[in-house]
Enzyme design. Sequence first.
Site: not given
Ligand code: ADP
Ligand code: MG
Length: 378
Positions: A123, A228
């Site tokens: 991320k 959130d």
């Molecule tokens: P943001 O802070 O931009 O909302 P998120 O952490 O919620 O970011 O991640 C955005 C999207 O990426 C999630 O809704 C999910 O679909 C995917 N995602 C995030 N972390 C993971 C993970 N560890 N494994 C699989 N998919 C993930």
């Molecule tokens: Mg998110």
Amino acid sequence: MGKLDVAILRYLTAEDFRVLTAVEMGMKNHELVPGSLVASIANLRHGGVYKLMKELCKHRLLTYERGKHYDGYRLTNAGYDYLALKALANRKVIASFGNQIGVGKESNIYTVADEDHNPLCLKLHRLGRTCFRNIKDKRDYHAHRNTASWLYLSRISATKEFAYMKALYDREFPVPKPIDFNRHCVVMELVRGGPLTHVTAVDDPEALYDELMNLIVRLGNCGVIHGDFNEFNIMIDEAGHPIIIDFPQMVSTSHTNAELYFDRDVRCVREFFKKRFGYESELFPRFSDLQRDDRLDADVACSGYKRSKGDDQQLLQEMGIDLAVEGEESSSEEEEMTPPQPVSNYTDDELTKLREQVEASIHDDETKPIGEVVVKTK
Ligand code: ADP
Ligand code: MG
């Protein structure tokens, strides 16, 4: 914007890395870092630095810009990505890149893999740029500080996310296993499954509803609120159980607005279940039900990021980043999270210190073993 050119990881040399790190350090105090300063703190022999900077501009890892008062270099998004990814690759946390699997409002999500081809999730936090402009328009925050602050904000966001994820994982909450982080990048377990928002039907809505509400309460009893807790940040694994993600906005239950955030998380779940599954229940947790039995909030507050003061604090709060845990003094690494300072001329002492920081940063990026991250939990 936002696209990862990973091939670059292979082309660039240790000297390129050093120059980029020097620009990064310079950006703590300068919106644009003068070439002479980069050369000085990169501490490279034979004045090859200008040539290196020119190449780095060509690869769009740096840009050269004309400012109001002087000209200089700054890191681009891609330059900052490069530093973090190279560091994670050096540490053998990641070995290859897959696809982009998500674009959040403040992040880009990719699949990556380690040396044994185990898939992981990367991320990249991207905060600050647009939001800063808005804030600036409204309030005229220290203009000179704005450009460099996206580095700072993205780094805080990632650090905070990792710290919470680790504290939660250690307490056996259903969250992805945190692997490592560097700058604005977090590496974690790749969750098998999809976000709750993709789930159109479940066998037993009541069971899932209870599971989610119990999680909210368990978090609250540990002293934290997700903040959130919605269908995009709740993943459903292959067995149908929730895995919670996305932690940068988490707050302590001693936060002034804690009850508000708590109620909002609860309401999110209730409304989603009503709308999506036609499920409603009289039973839902209230803030006053919480019985604190842990100090996760305090542990995280004194782990990897430092509280900032005065208007930085206010600014960060407006960005939705809350560094403070009421009544807790932070005692983290010196210098770790100081925000960018106004433009100034450096004294010899400061220059020496910057050079040392570049050395320390490079050393860290090359050697810090996995698992020895700065985060302290119980
Ligand atoms: P943001 O802070 O931009 O909302 P998120 O952490 O919620 O970011 O991640 C955005 C999207 O990426 C999630 O809704 C999910 O679909 C995917 N995602 C995030 N972390 C993971 C993970 N560890 N494994 C699989 N998919 C993930
Ligand atoms: Mg998110």
